[in-house]
Design a protein around this motif. Structure first.
Motif, short mmCIF file in Angstrom:
data_model
loop_
_atom_site.label_atom_id
_atom_site.label_comp_id
_atom_site.label_asym_id
_atom_site.label_seq_id
_atom_site.Cartn_x
_atom_site.Cartn_y
_atom_site.Cartn_z
N GLY A 6 0.82 -1.20 0.00
CA GLY A 6 0.00 0.00 0.00
C GLY A 6 0.86 1.26 0.00
N VAL A 7 0.18 2.37 0.01
CA VAL A 7 0.84 3.67 0.07
C VAL A 7 1.23 3.94 1.52
N PRO A 8 2.47 4.39 1.77
CA PRO A 8 2.86 4.69 3.15
C PRO A 8 1.98 5.77 3.76
N THR A 9 1.60 5.54 5.00
CA THR A 9 0.79 6.52 5.72
C THR A 9 1.62 7.07 6.88
N VAL A 10 1.20 8.18 7.40
CA VAL A 10 1.89 8.79 8.54
C VAL A 10 1.82 7.85 9.73
N ARG A 11 0.68 7.24 9.95
CA ARG A 11 0.52 6.31 11.07
C ARG A 11 1.44 5.10 10.91
N GLY A 12 1.57 4.58 9.70
CA GLY A 12 2.45 3.44 9.45
C GLY A 12 3.91 3.79 9.67
N VAL A 13 4.31 4.97 9.21
CA VAL A 13 5.69 5.42 9.40
C VAL A 13 5.96 5.63 10.89
N GLN A 14 5.01 6.24 11.59
CA GLN A 14 5.17 6.46 13.02
C GLN A 14 5.29 5.14 13.76
N SER A 15 4.48 4.17 13.41
CA SER A 15 4.52 2.87 14.05
C SER A 15 5.87 2.19 13.79
N GLY A 16 6.37 2.28 12.57
CA GLY A 16 7.66 1.71 12.24
C GLY A 16 8.79 2.35 13.01
N LEU A 17 8.75 3.67 13.14
CA LEU A 17 9.79 4.38 13.89
C LEU A 17 9.74 4.03 15.38
N MET A 18 8.54 3.86 15.92
CA MET A 18 8.41 3.49 17.33
C MET A 18 8.95 2.08 17.56
N ASP A 19 8.65 1.15 16.63
CA ASP A 19 9.18 -0.21 16.75
C ASP A 19 10.70 -0.20 16.64
N TYR A 20 11.24 0.61 15.74
CA TYR A 20 12.68 0.73 15.58
C TYR A 20 13.31 1.25 16.87
N GLY A 21 12.73 2.28 17.45
CA GLY A 21 13.24 2.84 18.70
C GLY A 21 13.19 1.84 19.84
N ALA A 22 12.10 1.07 19.91
CA ALA A 22 12.00 0.04 20.95
C ALA A 22 13.07 -1.02 20.74
N GLY A 23 13.35 -1.36 19.48
CA GLY A 23 14.41 -2.32 19.19
C GLY A 23 15.78 -1.81 19.58
N VAL A 24 16.02 -0.52 19.33
CA VAL A 24 17.31 0.08 19.71
C VAL A 24 17.47 0.04 21.24
N ILE A 25 16.43 0.39 21.95
CA ILE A 25 16.49 0.40 23.42
C ILE A 25 16.69 -1.03 23.94
N ALA A 26 15.96 -1.99 23.38
CA ALA A 26 16.11 -3.38 23.80
C ALA A 26 17.52 -3.89 23.48
N GLY A 27 18.08 -3.47 22.35
CA GLY A 27 19.45 -3.85 22.01
C GLY A 27 20.46 -3.29 22.98
N LEU A 28 20.24 -2.06 23.41
CA LEU A 28 21.13 -1.46 24.41
C LEU A 28 21.03 -2.20 25.74
N VAL A 29 19.81 -2.58 26.12
CA VAL A 29 19.63 -3.35 27.35
C VAL A 29 20.35 -4.70 27.23
N TYR A 30 20.18 -5.37 26.07
CA TYR A 30 20.83 -6.67 25.84
C TYR A 30 22.34 -6.55 25.95
N ASN A 31 22.91 -5.54 25.29
CA ASN A 31 24.37 -5.37 25.34
C ASN A 31 24.86 -5.06 26.74
N THR A 32 24.12 -4.24 27.46
CA THR A 32 24.52 -3.88 28.82
C THR A 32 24.48 -5.10 29.73
N VAL A 33 23.39 -5.87 29.66
CA VAL A 33 23.25 -7.04 30.52
C VAL A 33 24.26 -8.12 30.13
N SER A 34 24.50 -8.31 28.82
CA SER A 34 25.41 -9.37 28.40
C SER A 34 26.87 -9.09 28.77
N THR A 35 27.21 -7.84 29.07
CA THR A 35 28.56 -7.57 29.55
C THR A 35 28.77 -8.18 30.94
#
Length: 103
Positions: A6-35
């Motif tokens: 479909g055509v990209p929507t503002v809501r879809g882009v916002q949802s994708g960016l929020m998921d990306y941000g959550a992934g970045v934060i979870a990755g930081l938590v993973y790296n911190t804990v795995s040390t």
């Protein structure tokens, strides 16, 4: 069944960016804990559990599965269990090509 494109929507882009941000934060938590816990089987599981707990809904499950897949794809040799996962050094030296012995 093919997925609809479909055509990209503002809501879809916002949802994708929020998921990306959550992934970045979870990755930081993973790296911190795995040390502290290490990146072996148990340490990786603890790190993945804590990293997936910071995300809500299905995203937490996806993070845990992704971390588990990465641990499994490294192979048993990457977990310090000897040659069960194969000889990675020999494969690296041969550039992934099988060795051919000539008579």
């Amino acid at each position: 069944m093919a997925a609809e494109i479909g055509v990209p929507t503002v809501r879809g882009v916002q949802s994708g960016l929020m998921d990306y941000g959550a992934g970045v934060i979870a990755g930081l938590v993973y790296n911190t804990v795995s040390t502290f816990t290490g990146s072996g089987l148990i340490g990786g599981a603890v790190s993945a559990a804590l990293a997936s707990s910071v995300a809500k809904g299905n995203l937490g499950g996806m993070i845990a599965v992704n971390a588990g897949f990465r641990t499994g794809s490294v192979g048993m040799g990457g977990l310090g269990l000897g040659q069960i996962g194969g000889n990675r050094q020999a494969a690296a030296k041969s550039n992934g090509q099988p060795k051919i012995n000539l008579i």
